[in-house]
Design a protein around this motif. Structure first.
Motif, PDB file in Angstrom:
ATOM      1  N   HIS A 117       5.998  -5.663   6.456  1.00 55.64           N
ATOM      2  CA  HIS A 117       7.164  -5.926   7.289  1.00 55.64           C
ATOM      3  C   HIS A 117       7.922  -4.623   7.533  1.00 55.64           C
ATOM      4  O   HIS A 117       8.531  -4.440   8.572  1.00 55.64           O
ATOM      5  CB  HIS A 117       8.100  -6.942   6.629  1.00 55.64           C
ATOM      6  CG  HIS A 117       7.543  -8.317   6.607  1.00 55.64           C
ATOM      7  ND1 HIS A 117       7.019  -8.892   5.476  1.00 55.64           N
ATOM      8  CD2 HIS A 117       7.418  -9.246   7.591  1.00 55.64           C
ATOM      9  CE1 HIS A 117       6.591 -10.107   5.753  1.00 55.64           C
ATOM     10  NE2 HIS A 117       6.825 -10.352   7.038  1.00 55.64           N
ATOM     11  N   ILE A 118       7.885  -3.750   6.527  1.00 50.14           N
ATOM     12  CA  ILE A 118       8.582  -2.470   6.622  1.00 50.14           C
ATOM     13  C   ILE A 118       7.629  -1.356   6.222  1.00 50.14           C
ATOM     14  O   ILE A 118       6.997  -1.421   5.171  1.00 50.14           O
ATOM     15  CB  ILE A 118       9.833  -2.432   5.723  1.00 50.14           C
ATOM     16  CG1 ILE A 118      10.812  -3.567   6.091  1.00 50.14           C
ATOM     17  CG2 ILE A 118      10.527  -1.070   5.811  1.00 50.14           C
ATOM     18  CD1 ILE A 118      11.986  -3.711   5.148  1.00 50.14           C
ATOM     19  N   GLY A 119       7.531  -0.366   7.071  1.00 50.01           N
ATOM     20  CA  GLY A 119       6.835   0.873   6.733  1.00 50.01           C
ATOM     21  C   GLY A 119       7.896   1.917   6.417  1.00 50.01           C
ATOM     22  O   GLY A 119       8.896   2.024   7.125  1.00 50.01           O
ATOM     23  N   GLN A 148       0.857  -1.187   0.000  1.00 50.05           N
ATOM     24  CA  GLN A 148       0.000   0.000   0.000  1.00 50.05           C
ATOM     25  C   GLN A 148       0.886   1.228   0.000  1.00 50.05           C
ATOM     26  O   GLN A 148       1.913   1.263   0.669  1.00 50.05           O
ATOM     27  CB  GLN A 148      -0.906   0.031   1.226  1.00 50.05           C
ATOM     28  CG  GLN A 148      -1.844   1.217   1.241  1.00 50.05           C
ATOM     29  CD  GLN A 148      -2.766   1.220   2.449  1.00 50.05           C
ATOM     30  OE1 GLN A 148      -2.735   0.345   3.295  1.00 50.05           O
ATOM     31  NE2 GLN A 148      -3.598   2.243   2.525  1.00 50.05           N
ATOM     32  N   ARG A 149       0.449   2.227  -0.744  1.00 54.25           N
ATOM     33  CA  ARG A 149       1.141   3.505  -0.744  1.00 54.25           C
ATOM     34  C   ARG A 149       0.144   4.572  -0.331  1.00 54.25           C
ATOM     35  O   ARG A 149      -0.996   4.584  -0.798  1.00 54.25           O
ATOM     36  CB  ARG A 149       1.704   3.815  -2.131  1.00 54.25           C
ATOM     37  CG  ARG A 149       2.512   5.088  -2.134  1.00 54.25           C
ATOM     38  CD  ARG A 149       3.317   5.259  -3.384  1.00 54.25           C
ATOM     39  NE  ARG A 149       4.022   6.530  -3.316  1.00 54.25           N
ATOM     40  CZ  ARG A 149       5.128   6.795  -3.929  1.00 54.25           C
ATOM     41  NH1 ARG A 149       5.677   5.869  -4.695  1.00 54.25           N
ATOM     42  NH2 ARG A 149       5.690   7.968  -3.826  1.00 54.25           N
ATOM     43  N   MET A 150       0.581   5.457   0.537  1.00 48.48           N
ATOM     44  CA  MET A 150      -0.268   6.558   0.999  1.00 48.48           C
ATOM     45  C   MET A 150       0.324   7.852   0.438  1.00 48.48           C
ATOM     46  O   MET A 150       1.077   8.553   1.136  1.00 48.48           O
ATOM     47  CB  MET A 150      -0.333   6.577   2.519  1.00 48.48           C
ATOM     48  CG  MET A 150      -0.949   5.312   3.109  1.00 48.48           C
ATOM     49  SD  MET A 150      -0.821   5.216   4.912  1.00 48.48           S
ATOM     50  CE  MET A 150      -1.869   6.575   5.385  1.00 48.48           C
ATOM     51  N   GLY A 151       0.033   8.125  -0.830  1.00 46.16           N
ATOM     52  CA  GLY A 151       0.540   9.322  -1.486  1.00 46.16           C
ATOM     53  C   GLY A 151       2.054   9.369  -1.458  1.00 46.16           C
ATOM     54  O   GLY A 151       2.722   8.363  -1.642  1.00 46.16           O
ATOM     55  N   SER A 152       2.605  10.555  -1.194  1.00 44.58           N
ATOM     56  CA  SER A 152       4.063  10.698  -1.145  1.00 44.58           C
ATOM     57  C   SER A 152       4.572  10.609   0.288  1.00 44.58           C
ATOM     58  O   SER A 152       5.758  10.809   0.538  1.00 44.58           O
ATOM     59  CB  SER A 152       4.481  12.035  -1.760  1.00 44.58           C
ATOM     60  OG  SER A 152       3.930  13.103  -0.989  1.00 44.58           O
ATOM     61  N   GLY A 153       3.672  10.270   1.231  1.00 49.22           N
ATOM     62  CA  GLY A 153       4.052  10.268   2.638  1.00 49.22           C
ATOM     63  C   GLY A 153       4.475   8.941   3.223  1.00 49.22           C
ATOM     64  O   GLY A 153       5.290   8.909   4.144  1.00 49.22           O
ATOM     65  N   ALA A 154       3.941   7.835   2.716  1.00 48.92           N
ATOM     66  CA  ALA A 154       4.251   6.546   3.329  1.00 48.92           C
ATOM     67  C   ALA A 154       3.969   5.408   2.360  1.00 48.92           C
ATOM     68  O   ALA A 154       3.162   5.537   1.440  1.00 48.92           O
ATOM     69  CB  ALA A 154       3.433   6.351   4.601  1.00 48.92           C
ATOM     70  N   ALA A 155       4.638   4.300   2.621  1.00 51.11           N
ATOM     71  CA  ALA A 155       4.421   3.070   1.861  1.00 51.11           C
ATOM     72  C   ALA A 155       4.655   1.896   2.798  1.00 51.11           C
ATOM     73  O   ALA A 155       5.443   1.985   3.745  1.00 51.11           O
ATOM     74  CB  ALA A 155       5.357   2.994   0.660  1.00 51.11           C
ATOM     75  N   PHE A 156       3.957   0.810   2.518  1.00 51.17           N
ATOM     76  CA  PHE A 156       4.049  -0.393   3.331  1.00 51.17           C
ATOM     77  C   PHE A 156       4.423  -1.549   2.419  1.00 51.17           C
ATOM     78  O   PHE A 156       3.745  -1.801   1.415  1.00 51.17           O
ATOM     79  CB  PHE A 156       2.724  -0.649   4.050  1.00 51.17           C
ATOM     80  CG  PHE A 156       2.344   0.510   4.938  1.00 51.17           C
ATOM     81  CD1 PHE A 156       2.861   0.604   6.218  1.00 51.17           C
ATOM     82  CD2 PHE A 156       1.521   1.519   4.467  1.00 51.17           C
ATOM     83  CE1 PHE A 156       2.554   1.685   7.034  1.00 51.17           C
ATOM     84  CE2 PHE A 156       1.204   2.611   5.269  1.00 51.17           C
ATOM     85  CZ  PHE A 156       1.724   2.692   6.558  1.00 51.17           C
ATOM     86  N   ILE A 157       5.515  -2.237   2.761  1.00 47.73           N
ATOM     87  CA  ILE A 157       6.046  -3.285   1.890  1.00 47.73           C
ATOM     88  C   ILE A 157       6.189  -4.587   2.673  1.00 47.73           C
ATOM     89  O   ILE A 157       6.285  -4.576   3.904  1.00 47.73           O
ATOM     90  CB  ILE A 157       7.387  -2.860   1.264  1.00 47.73           C
ATOM     91  CG1 ILE A 157       8.452  -2.607   2.329  1.00 47.73           C
ATOM     92  CG2 ILE A 157       7.194  -1.611   0.409  1.00 47.73           C
ATOM     93  CD1 ILE A 157       9.833  -2.270   1.771  1.00 47.73           C
TER      94      ILE A 157
END
Length: 165
Positions: free
Chosen positions: A57-59, A40-49
């Protein structure tokens, strides 16, 4: 320090959130080089992989760090994030990916219980890539206590363990 009961067996660290300066650059490393999947990507502020479809596992986030610089040496903070691979061939594949991307290792160690590669992500966060040997192969002293050590890892030997797709 008072002696409290031990934490429950099976307790694990589920995920880590890293402050990064540039989200796309961080995704290029963690997804493009190491092969994690963007969940999931939250715009240019965050991503979850993740690996294997887990929620994350990594934010990666820029909430407090967009355009920032790494902390200077001699300050407190995260020493490294350790990424556990399921097998030695999987670690060998990670090593191949890192070297192919032109990333220089900070170190490579055999700890008796594990084999580990040390490097830095684009934000200078320490990253350990490792696999654990089966428990029956761990080194124990004559007193029965764990006897971990640090020896030079045979990186060329590890690369030969890579399963070529």
């Amino acid at each position: 320090m008072s002696q409290n009961p031990a934490v429950a067996a099976g307790t694990r660290i589920g995920h880590v959130h890293l402050k990064v300066a540039d989200l796309d650059r961080a995704l290029g490393f963690y997804c493009g080089v190491l092969g994690f999947e963007l969940m999931q990507r939250m715009g240019s502020g965050a991503a979850f992989i993740s690996a294997g479809g887990y929620h994350h596992h990594i934010g990666l986030n820029t909430w407090e760090s967009k355009g920032g610089s790494p902390p200077p040496p001699g300050t407190t903070g995260l020493f490294h994030t350790a990424i556990l691979y399921p097998t030695r061939p999987a670690l060998a594949d990670a090593l191949h990916r890192v070297l192919t991307a032109g990333i220089v290792l900070d170190g490579a160690s055999d700890h008796g219980v594990s084999e580990a590669l040390y490097l830095r992500d684009p934000d200078e966060n320490g990253v350990e890539l490792y696999w654990d040997r089966p428990r029956e192969q761990w080194p124990f002293g004559p007193d029965g206590k764990l006897a971990m050590f640090t020896k030079r890892l045979d990186v060329e030997g590890l690369l030969k363990q890579r399963e070529v797709p």
